[in-house]
Write an enzyme that holds these catalytic residues in place. Structure first.
Site, PDB file in Angstrom:
ATOM      1  N   GLU A  90       0.671  -1.243  -0.010  1.00 21.76           N
ATOM      2  CA  GLU A  90      -0.036  -0.021  -0.131  1.00 21.76           C
ATOM      3  C   GLU A  90       0.974   1.387   0.089  1.00 21.76           C
ATOM      4  O   GLU A  90       0.617   2.136  -0.533  1.00 21.76           O
ATOM      5  CB  GLU A  90      -0.820  -0.110   1.079  1.00 21.76           C
ATOM      6  CG  GLU A  90      -1.817   1.381   1.523  1.00 21.76           C
ATOM      7  CD  GLU A  90      -2.517   1.460   2.578  1.00 21.76           C
ATOM      8  OE1 GLU A  90      -2.383   0.409   3.313  1.00 21.76           O
ATOM      9  OE2 GLU A  90      -3.258   2.232   2.903  1.00 21.76           O
ATOM     10  N   GLU A 135      -9.588   6.002   0.280  1.00 23.10           N
ATOM     11  CA  GLU A 135      -8.922   4.822   0.158  1.00 23.10           C
ATOM     12  C   GLU A 135      -9.725   4.122  -1.236  1.00 23.10           C
ATOM     13  O   GLU A 135     -10.568   4.190  -1.626  1.00 23.10           O
ATOM     14  CB  GLU A 135     -10.093   3.707   1.381  1.00 23.10           C
ATOM     15  CG  GLU A 135      -9.649   3.992   2.599  1.00 23.10           C
ATOM     16  CD  GLU A 135      -8.427   3.383   3.203  1.00 23.10           C
ATOM     17  OE1 GLU A 135      -7.834   2.809   2.387  1.00 23.10           O
ATOM     18  OE2 GLU A 135      -8.152   3.675   4.156  1.00 23.10           O
TER      19      GLU A 135
HETATM   20 ZN    ZN Z   1      -3.575   2.890   4.628  1.00 18.98          ZN
END
Ligand code: ZN
Length: 306
Positions: free
Chosen positions: A133, A270
């Site tokens: 990520e 996100e």
């Molecule tokens: Zn994160």
């Protein structure tokens, strides 16, 4: 937005003037020839076609209509021609840090988030194939920076892959506050269950406690979040995640230090679910990441141009 009316188009002034001018023209032209032969080539206002402006007057000027000293066109002032974000400060917060995994004790340190204490930072999630990520967030953030800077914004990062770990969430908030940012976006990707897809935006809840007071930023942050949701969906073709916030794409949280401690409009996004194979295929594709960055930049631009 400017919706002022244009100035009325000047009416045509009839034929008489044209006839007089036509009669005068040969005389003027003869006068110009004489003038020109005397070697004056200065002050030709040249709204030139891409020619660089130089201080030298060495290049010969083409004859202008012979009219004396036409006023130069008004110089546009302000934010025109593709610089709609001139004077704006945007802070982008690439979530986590690729090096956090090598500093487990440092990132586990508890920091004060006003309403609670929380870990300094976390490693973030990764795809099944190991794409972190933290690598994703940095890449999308850098792409968004390029787009925002092209529109004239001053863009600052909380980290640019240039720190051994972190920064901690309280410092991430502080960076936006100290920059007096007009907008802050924290870029993330989620680690939800396989089969769950889509993106969502996280808005600050109105919280108060310790050093946290988000009462002044909840409304503008919501507007920022709504613009992001709309633009991100359009740019990427992704849908708001159905597994959270009733599928609205807008989640509200009071447990994130990066939001609790912000005094400037701020949201998280996100961008997708790294644990889902279809979302992961997008998140690992740099063409898709460019679209994601475009959605982020456009959402910020919309918000700042309201
Ligand atoms: Zn994160």
């Amino acid at each position: 937005m400017s919706n002022g009316s244009f100035p009325p188009e000047p009416g045509r002034r009839g034929g008489t003037l044209a006839i007089v001018l036509a009669a005068l023209l040969p005389a003027c032209f003869a006068g110009w020839l004489l003038w020109s032969s005397l070697g004056d080539s200065k002050d030709d206002g040249a709204d030139g076609v891409g020619a660089p402006t130089t201080s030298s007057t060495s290049s010969p000027s083409p004859p202008s209509s012979g009219a004396p000293a036409a006023p130069s066109p008004p110089t546009p002032s302000g934010n025109v021609s593709g610089k709609p974000l001139a004077g704006k400060v945007v802070v982008i917060d690439p979530g986590h840090n690729p090096n956090n995994r090598d500093h487990p004790s440092q990132i586990a340190r508890l920091v004060d988030i006003g309403t609670d204490e929380k870990e300094c930072d976390t490693t973030g999630t990764a795809t099944n194939s190991g794409y972190a990520e933290a690598s994703f967030t940095l890449d999308v953030a850098r792409r968004a920076r390029t787009l925002l800077e092209a529109r004239g914004a001053t863009v600052r990062f909380t980290q640019d892959g240039d720190r051994p770990y972190g920064p901690c969430v309280d410092e991430r908030a502080e960076i936006g506050n100290k920059a007096h940012a007009d907008a802050v976006v924290s870029v993330h990707a989620d680690g939800a269950a396989a089969g769950e897809r889509g993106f969502h935006v996280i808005l600050p809840k109105s919280v108060r406690g310790g050093g946290a007071d988000t009462s002044a930023i909840t409304a503008p942050s919501r507007r920022l979040g709504e613009r992001l949701r709309s633009r991100f969906a359009k740019a990427t073709g992704s849908e708001p995640a159905q597994y959270i916030a009733d599928g609205s794409g807008l989640d509200v949280r009071g447990d994130l230090g990066g939001l609790n401690l912000s005094t400037v409009p701020k949201v998280f996004i996100e961008c997708g679910n790294m644990r889902d194979s279809q979302d992961a295929a997008q998140l690992t594709d740099k063409t898709w990441r460019e679209r994601a960055a475009d959605g982020v930049a456009q959402g910020i631009t919309d918000f700042l141009n309201e």
